[in-house]
Each structure stands twice: as structure tokens, then as C-alpha cells.
Design a protein around this motif. Structure first.
Motif, PDB file in Angstrom:
ATOM      1  N   GLY A 160     -27.875   8.885 -39.916  1.00 38.00           N
ATOM      2  CA  GLY A 160     -27.040   8.219 -38.928  1.00 38.00           C
ATOM      3  C   GLY A 160     -27.176   8.871 -37.566  1.00 38.00           C
ATOM      4  O   GLY A 160     -27.691   9.990 -37.435  1.00 38.00           O
ATOM      5  N   LEU A 161     -26.727   8.158 -36.548  1.00 32.26           N
ATOM      6  CA  LEU A 161     -26.641   8.688 -35.181  1.00 32.26           C
ATOM      7  C   LEU A 161     -25.223   8.465 -34.686  1.00 32.26           C
ATOM      8  O   LEU A 161     -24.550   7.527 -35.107  1.00 32.26           O
ATOM      9  N   SER A 162     -24.776   9.313 -33.777  1.00 33.79           N
ATOM     10  CA  SER A 162     -23.461   9.144 -33.176  1.00 33.79           C
ATOM     11  C   SER A 162     -23.605   9.088 -31.661  1.00 33.79           C
ATOM     12  O   SER A 162     -24.325   9.901 -31.079  1.00 33.79           O
ATOM     13  N   GLU A 163     -22.924   8.130 -31.050  1.00 33.61           N
ATOM     14  CA  GLU A 163     -22.952   7.970 -29.592  1.00 33.61           C
ATOM     15  C   GLU A 163     -24.384   7.828 -29.065  1.00 33.61           C
ATOM     16  O   GLU A 163     -24.812   8.554 -28.171  1.00 33.61           O
ATOM     17  N   ALA A 164     -25.118   6.892 -29.648  1.00 30.49           N
ATOM     18  CA  ALA A 164     -26.507   6.660 -29.240  1.00 30.49           C
ATOM     19  C   ALA A 164     -26.627   5.318 -28.524  1.00 30.49           C
ATOM     20  O   ALA A 164     -25.979   4.343 -28.898  1.00 30.49           O
ATOM     21  N   SER A 165     -27.475   5.271 -27.510  1.00 33.68           N
ATOM     22  CA  SER A 165     -27.692   4.037 -26.745  1.00 33.68           C
ATOM     23  C   SER A 165     -28.555   3.061 -27.545  1.00 33.68           C
ATOM     24  O   SER A 165     -29.239   3.454 -28.503  1.00 33.68           O
ATOM     25  N   PRO A 166     -28.572   1.789 -27.166  1.00 32.17           N
ATOM     26  CA  PRO A 166     -29.417   0.819 -27.875  1.00 32.17           C
ATOM     27  C   PRO A 166     -30.888   1.225 -27.933  1.00 32.17           C
ATOM     28  O   PRO A 166     -31.528   1.099 -28.981  1.00 32.17           O
ATOM     29  N   SER A 167     -31.442   1.706 -26.823  1.00 36.38           N
ATOM     30  CA  SER A 167     -32.866   2.067 -26.839  1.00 36.38           C
ATOM     31  C   SER A 167     -33.114   3.272 -27.737  1.00 36.38           C
ATOM     32  O   SER A 167     -34.142   3.341 -28.436  1.00 36.38           O
ATOM     33  N   THR A 168     -32.194   4.227 -27.745  1.00 39.51           N
ATOM     34  CA  THR A 168     -32.325   5.384 -28.630  1.00 39.51           C
ATOM     35  C   THR A 168     -32.262   4.941 -30.085  1.00 39.51           C
ATOM     36  O   THR A 168     -33.037   5.405 -30.927  1.00 39.51           O
ATOM     37  N   ILE A 169     -31.342   4.028 -30.377  1.00 44.01           N
ATOM     38  CA  ILE A 169     -31.217   3.504 -31.747  1.00 44.01           C
ATOM     39  C   ILE A 169     -32.512   2.826 -32.176  1.00 44.01           C
ATOM     40  O   ILE A 169     -33.010   3.055 -33.287  1.00 44.01           O
ATOM     41  N   ARG A 170     -33.058   2.003 -31.305  1.00 44.27           N
ATOM     42  CA  ARG A 170     -34.291   1.284 -31.660  1.00 44.27           C
ATOM     43  C   ARG A 170     -35.456   2.250 -31.908  1.00 44.27           C
ATOM     44  O   ARG A 170     -36.224   2.082 -32.864  1.00 44.27           O
ATOM     45  N   ARG A 171     -35.599   3.234 -31.050  1.00 47.10           N
ATOM     46  CA  ARG A 171     -36.690   4.196 -31.211  1.00 47.10           C
ATOM     47  C   ARG A 171     -36.526   4.998 -32.504  1.00 47.10           C
ATOM     48  O   ARG A 171     -37.497   5.242 -33.226  1.00 47.10           O
ATOM     49  N   ALA A 172     -35.296   5.398 -32.801  1.00 45.26           N
ATOM     50  CA  ALA A 172     -35.039   6.156 -34.023  1.00 45.26           C
ATOM     51  C   ALA A 172     -35.301   5.304 -35.255  1.00 45.26           C
ATOM     52  O   ALA A 172     -35.942   5.751 -36.225  1.00 45.26           O
ATOM     53  N   HIS A 173     -34.840   4.085 -35.225  1.00 44.76           N
ATOM     54  CA  HIS A 173     -34.953   3.167 -36.365  1.00 44.76           C
ATOM     55  C   HIS A 173     -36.409   2.846 -36.685  1.00 44.76           C
ATOM     56  O   HIS A 173     -36.751   2.540 -37.839  1.00 44.76           O
ATOM     57  N   ALA A 174     -37.275   2.936 -35.673  1.00 45.27           N
ATOM     58  CA  ALA A 174     -38.698   2.684 -35.885  1.00 45.27           C
ATOM     59  C   ALA A 174     -39.367   3.808 -36.674  1.00 45.27           C
ATOM     60  O   ALA A 174     -40.416   3.597 -37.299  1.00 45.27           O
ATOM     61  N   VAL A 175     -38.776   5.000 -36.639  1.00 44.13           N
ATOM     62  CA  VAL A 175     -39.325   6.139 -37.380  1.00 44.13           C
ATOM     63  C   VAL A 175     -38.842   6.127 -38.829  1.00 44.13           C
ATOM     64  O   VAL A 175     -39.608   6.341 -39.768  1.00 44.13           O
ATOM     65  N   HIS A 176     -37.546   5.896 -39.010  1.00 44.85           N
ATOM     66  CA  HIS A 176     -36.933   5.820 -40.338  1.00 44.85           C
ATOM     67  C   HIS A 176     -35.664   4.992 -40.203  1.00 44.85           C
ATOM     68  O   HIS A 176     -34.941   5.129 -39.213  1.00 44.85           O
ATOM     69  N   PRO A 177     -35.371   4.126 -41.152  1.00 47.15           N
ATOM     70  CA  PRO A 177     -34.179   3.278 -41.020  1.00 47.15           C
ATOM     71  C   PRO A 177     -32.904   4.074 -40.788  1.00 47.15           C
ATOM     72  O   PRO A 177     -32.637   5.051 -41.490  1.00 47.15           O
ATOM     73  N   ILE A 178     -32.146   3.644 -39.801  1.00 45.27           N
ATOM     74  CA  ILE A 178     -30.831   4.213 -39.532  1.00 45.27           C
ATOM     75  C   ILE A 178     -29.809   3.438 -40.364  1.00 45.27           C
ATOM     76  O   ILE A 178     -29.785   2.208 -40.349  1.00 45.27           O
TER      77      ILE A 178
END
Length: 348
Positions: A160-178
């Protein structure tokens, strides 16, 4: 003490298979932030009561204490309790002796933090492991790469991520599902609704709402603020300052009057509003008292019509709420951008 009679439903959090109680228990205030630490035996009894009542999604962090809240949870999880709960903790923040706060997401820190949390919690695997705040010095792909390794090693199940922006979420999710994004969301904090929450829903990511009762404000309004200890960080929040408090208390009184008409408490009304946002939302109210916990669980049985939702939102609209979320610029989703992966050198 008997468990709450309210039935706590289960929900799917995210798209990777995690199932949790529809309402969680935020454990921070037991050890950190909201005044002095509370007596350990009482807090363990509260956690056991919550689990017996069906609230099995427990939330902590390495920074709560620091470390003392995880140690408390570790003690509470003994004796067969671990198998009954979904355990979430977080990494990414270090508090130094002078009070300074550093956010880190580099691989060495991620791994060391996870090993430390596993030891303090006394578990072999963490169900949901969040990056508590985003390290703007480290590309999110680098942080996620190490988290992915921890999943592969069986030390964590979901990320999971906390207090993450949409672009940060998208970049993270591309590496491993959030699996989940934790963010502040309540009837008087709604800034994430425009872009962050739609991004989560587009990607099939669950939403965990912290401070769902407005950091306790919707329990009793200004009276709550007057009872805070000097060690309680809420005393320094803008919404609780004298220049804003009177106006915010007038808003609370309208919410309170609506709750009276509904036959519930204002806290239950605030939580019910979040429960009506969708089955992908899990609020995690914190408390240190069993009676308050029981009241919070009661929110699951409060039903709101679309008209009542709109009425409640009119009381807490942006123009009615005075003061920001934090006393000074803090690490939130609005400033969580990280450098491009191309900028990272392996010897960083």
C-alpha cells in the motif's frame, strides 16, 4: 465485556485478494500523537475486544512511538490472535531526537524497516505494508522494486501507499499491484475526491480512510478540543485554533442536530457517510476506550438516503470548514512526486 452486537461485514480491499472487516481499528492513539501512551493492559484488552467484535483490520506504523505501537500490537497478537486479523503497518519515516522528521524510501531503508517491524510485531509476514509517506528523493519505482522483493520472499503479502498523488500511484502500480491507498478522508476533508480516489477506482485499488471522525472533532466539537492534553499534537492543528474553532463548532452543531434526528451520534453519522461511499472504502477510526469503539461499530447500521448525504455535505462544504489539515506544509499527496527512474544511480 461482551462484543458489540452489530454485525461487521467483510469487504474486498483492492483487486489482489485481501479481505478485511468493513471498518478497521487505527491503533496510533494508544501509544502516540494523542497525548501520553495509554496503559498497555487496557489497550490489549481493547484490541482483543475489537477482534471479538469482528473488527479485524488493525493499523499501526513504525513511527508510532516510534516503535512502541508495533510492540503493543505484537503483544496483543499473541495467543492465537494473529490468525484472526489483517495486520497493516507502515514504513518510511524516522523521528530524530531533536524532533526532525526524515522520509526514506531507498531499498536499504525499506528492507531494514520491514525486518524491524516483523520483529516488533512478532510475526513472520505483514498482511498490508504501506509506504507511510512518499520519499521525494527516491524514484517510486526503486521503492516498489524492493517491496516487490519482500512480497516474493513472503515477508509481506500486499503493498500500500499513504498520501500518494495519482501519478505516483500509477507509477508504483506499474511495478507491482497496489492493494490500498491510505488517505485522510472525512466529511470535512474531501480534497482527495477529485483526482486521487478516481485514480484508485480506475486501477482497482482499495481506499483506507484515516481520521474519519475529523481527528475526533465529530465526537463532541469544540468540547473535544478543550479536553486535549498538552502532549496532543491536535492542539496545534489549524482547525482547532481559536480563530477557526468557533466557526467549526457551529458547523459541528448542525451535524449534531442531524445525528439527533437520525437517532445516532455525530461520530456515527460521520462514519456512516464514509461507509456509503462504496464497498471499496474502509475507515479506520482510532480510539482508546471500549465504549467509543462500540459506538464506532454502531455506524455500520446507520443508513443514509441520498438526500441525507447531500444535507450532511452541505454542512461541511469547503466554505464552511475553517483551517487546513496541518499546521504547516506536511507530506501529503499534493507533494508526493518522485524523480524519474532514469535519475537513480545504483550506488545511491
Amino acid at each position: 465485556m461482551a462484543a458489540s452486537p452489530v454485525s461487521v461485514r467483510r469487504i474486498k480491499l483492492g483487486s489482489q485478494g485481501l479481505e478485511v472487516s468493513a471498518q478497521g481499528l487505527g491503533c496510533m492513539s494508544m501509544s502516540f500523537g494523542y497525548g501520553p501512551p495509554k496503559p498497555e493492559p487496557d489497550m490489549i484488552a481493547l484490541i482483543h475486544h475489537a477482534v471479538a467484535a469482528g473488527v479485524t483490520f488493525l493499523d499501526t506504523s513504525e513511527i508510532y512511538g516510534p516503535h512502541t505501537n508495533e510492540i503493543l500490537l505484537g503483544k496483543a497478537l499473541q495467543g492465537g490472535v494473529r490468525e484472526k486479523v489483517e495486520l497493516a503497518t507502515k514504513f518510511g519515516g524516522t523521528i530524530f531526537g531533536d524532533g526532525k522528521y526524515e522520509i526514506r524510501g531507498d531499498p536499504a531503508y525499506v528492507r531494514a524497516a520491514c525486518e524491524g517491524s516483523l520483529k516488533r510485531l512478532g510475526v513472520e509476514c505483514i498482511d498490508l505494508y504501506y509506504q507511510h509517506r512518499i520519499d521525494t528523493k527516491t524514484p517510486i519505482e526503486v521503492t516498489m522494486g524492493e517491496l516487490k522483493k519482500l512480497v516474493e520472499e513472503g515477508k509481506i503479502k500486499y503493498i500500500g501507499l499513504s498520501e500518494a498523488s495519482p501519478s505516483t500511484i500509477r507509477r508504483a502500480h506499474a511495478v507491482h499491484p497496489i492493494t490500498a491507498i491510505q488517505l485522510e478522508w472525512s466529511i470535512w476533508t474531501r480534497d482527495a475526491e477529485e483526482v486521487v480516489i478516481p485514480t484508485c477506482r480506475e486501477l482497482g485499488i482499495g481506499i483506507v480512510a484515516y481520521s474519519p471522525i475529523g481527528r475526533g472533532f465529530f465526537s463532541s466539537g469544540a468540547k473535544m478540543v478543550g479536553s486535549l492534553s498538552e502532549q496532543d499534537f491536535r492542539k496545534h492543528l489549524p482547525r482547532f485554533q481559536p480563530q477557526n474553532l468557533d466557526r467549526n463548532d457551529q458547523m459541528f452543531k448542525r451535524v449534531d442536530a442531524m445525528a439527533t434526528r437520525k437517532g445516532c451520534t455525530p461520530s456515527q453519522l460521520a462514519l456512516a457517510w464514509l461507509h456509503h461511499q462504496g464497498n471499496d472504502v474502509c475507515p479506520i477510526p482510532g480510539t482508546t476506550k471500549i465504549e467509543n469503539f462500540n459506538q464506532n461499530v454502531g455506524a455500520l447500521s446507520v443508513k443514509l438516503t441520498p438526500e441525507e448525504m447531500a444535507e450532511l455535505e452541505s454542512y461541511t462544504a469547503a466554505g464552511e470548514v475553517q483551517g487546513g489539515r496541518y499546521a504547516q506544509k506536511a507530506a501529503t499527496w499534493e507533494d508526493s512526486e518522485t524523480p524519474p527512474l532514469s535519475s537513480w544511480k545504483s550506488d545511491n
